[in-house]
Design a protein around this motif. Structure first.
Motif, short mmCIF file in Angstrom:
data_model
loop_
_atom_site.label_atom_id
_atom_site.label_comp_id
_atom_site.label_asym_id
_atom_site.label_seq_id
_atom_site.Cartn_x
_atom_site.Cartn_y
_atom_site.Cartn_z
N MET A 51 0.83 -1.21 0.00
CA MET A 51 0.00 0.00 0.00
C MET A 51 0.86 1.25 0.00
O MET A 51 0.58 2.22 -0.72
CB MET A 51 -0.94 -0.02 1.20
CG MET A 51 -2.00 -1.09 1.16
SD MET A 51 -3.07 -1.10 2.63
CE MET A 51 -3.86 0.51 2.45
N GLY A 174 -2.01 -4.94 -2.07
CA GLY A 174 -1.73 -3.73 -1.33
C GLY A 174 -1.36 -2.58 -2.24
O GLY A 174 -1.82 -1.44 -2.05
N ILE A 177 -4.46 -1.24 -3.98
CA ILE A 177 -5.24 -0.41 -3.06
C ILE A 177 -4.58 0.95 -2.89
O ILE A 177 -5.24 2.00 -2.92
CB ILE A 177 -5.39 -1.11 -1.69
CG1 ILE A 177 -6.23 -2.38 -1.85
CG2 ILE A 177 -6.02 -0.18 -0.66
CD1 ILE A 177 -6.29 -3.22 -0.58
N GLY A 178 -3.26 0.95 -2.71
CA GLY A 178 -2.56 2.22 -2.55
C GLY A 178 -2.64 3.09 -3.78
O GLY A 178 -2.76 4.32 -3.68
N ILE A 191 0.76 4.15 7.55
CA ILE A 191 0.71 2.77 7.07
C ILE A 191 2.12 2.20 6.96
O ILE A 191 2.36 1.03 7.25
CB ILE A 191 -0.01 2.70 5.72
CG1 ILE A 191 -1.48 3.06 5.92
CG2 ILE A 191 0.11 1.31 5.10
CD1 ILE A 191 -2.29 3.06 4.65
#
Length: 266
Positions: A51, A174, A177-178, A191
């Protein structure tokens, strides 16, 4: 038809002959399950770092498609973080390429450590597994399969797949999503720090011997002292000296551990 797999479930050496492909598949399946149980705790850390990587790519000016392509093709967080500022600054691509290559020179050492276990495979399969070889695989594979098992191929593909494939999926998930939510996730969520904590939680139980502890202390100290070196060469220096310290401690300290402690410390 007999197939010699070199299976050694006891970890004490010796080969076992597998009489049929079904038995070989069962061994690989069991090894996969063993590898998954050993490495599953790393998934949250990999997901968090993915992410962070995805957000960094978007915030450095890459488009969504460029970021997704970089995540899929590069699959190396340290190289991505080293290359992104250079891309944002408009540095020539040749400089970006060599910077990423220098940062990831540790993978040459990783490959040299793992390659003898898979030399019985055709080159294209070795290339495939080499793409997934990384920090997580080096943390677990040498412990389960030390150099004394070079000629015992049974179970290695299943175990390697279990510690590499889920990590790759977690990283890509991840990163995606990031990338998609990069502008929506506030930096105050820290994060990246959460990923660091998760990695520490994974590393501590693995530092179970004096050689491994020596490698961790030396590599951590060197990484801090060499923080200002260009192109993140401090990471490479820390890794090399940490492995050297672990191997030296393994030779000099009586009853300190097995020959694979140095690989675990890496």
């Amino acid at each position: 038809m007999q197939k010699e797999t070199g299976e050694d479930r006891s970890g004490e050496g010796g080969n076992t002959l597998v009489q049929d492909p079904g038995a070989a598949r069962r061994i690989e399946k069991e090894a996969f399950q063993e590898g998954w149980r050993a490495s599953a705790s790393t998934i949250p850390a990999v997901l968090a770092w993915g992410m962070v990587s995805g957000m960094a790519m978007v915030k450095s000016g890459l488009t969504i498609y460029q970021s997704l392509g970089m995540s899929l093709l590069v699959y190396a967080g340290s190289a991505q973080f080293a290359a992104l500022p250079l891309l944002a600054a408009g540095v020539p691509l040749l400089v970006v390429f060599f910077t990423a290559m220098i940062v990831n020179l540790r993978f040459v050492i990783f490959s040299a450590a793992v390659a003898p276990h898979f030399e019985h495979l055709p080159w294209y399969r070795r290339v495939w597994y080499g793409f997934f070889n990384g920090d997580i695989s080096m943390a677990f594979f040498p412990q389960r399969y030390p150099p004394s098992t070079f000629n015992q191929p049974a179970g290695k593909i299943g175990y390697f797949a279990a510690i590499c494939y889920p990590g790759w999926v977690a990283w890509q998930l991840g990163a995606t999503i990031g990338i998609l939510l990069g502008s929506q996730i506030p930096e105050s969520w820290n994060i990246g720090f959460a990923g660091t904590l998760a990695l520490i939680a994974v590393m501590i139980p693995m530092t179970s011997s004096l050689p491994a502890l020596a490698g961790v202390v030396v590599s951590g100290t060197v990484a801090v002292l060499a923080l200002e070196l260009p192109y993140r060469l401090g990471l490479l220096l820390a890794m090399v000296l940490g492995m050297a310290a672990a191997m030296l401690a393994d030779k000099l300290l009586p009853g300190s551990g097995n020959e694979d402690d140095a690989g675990a410390a890496a």
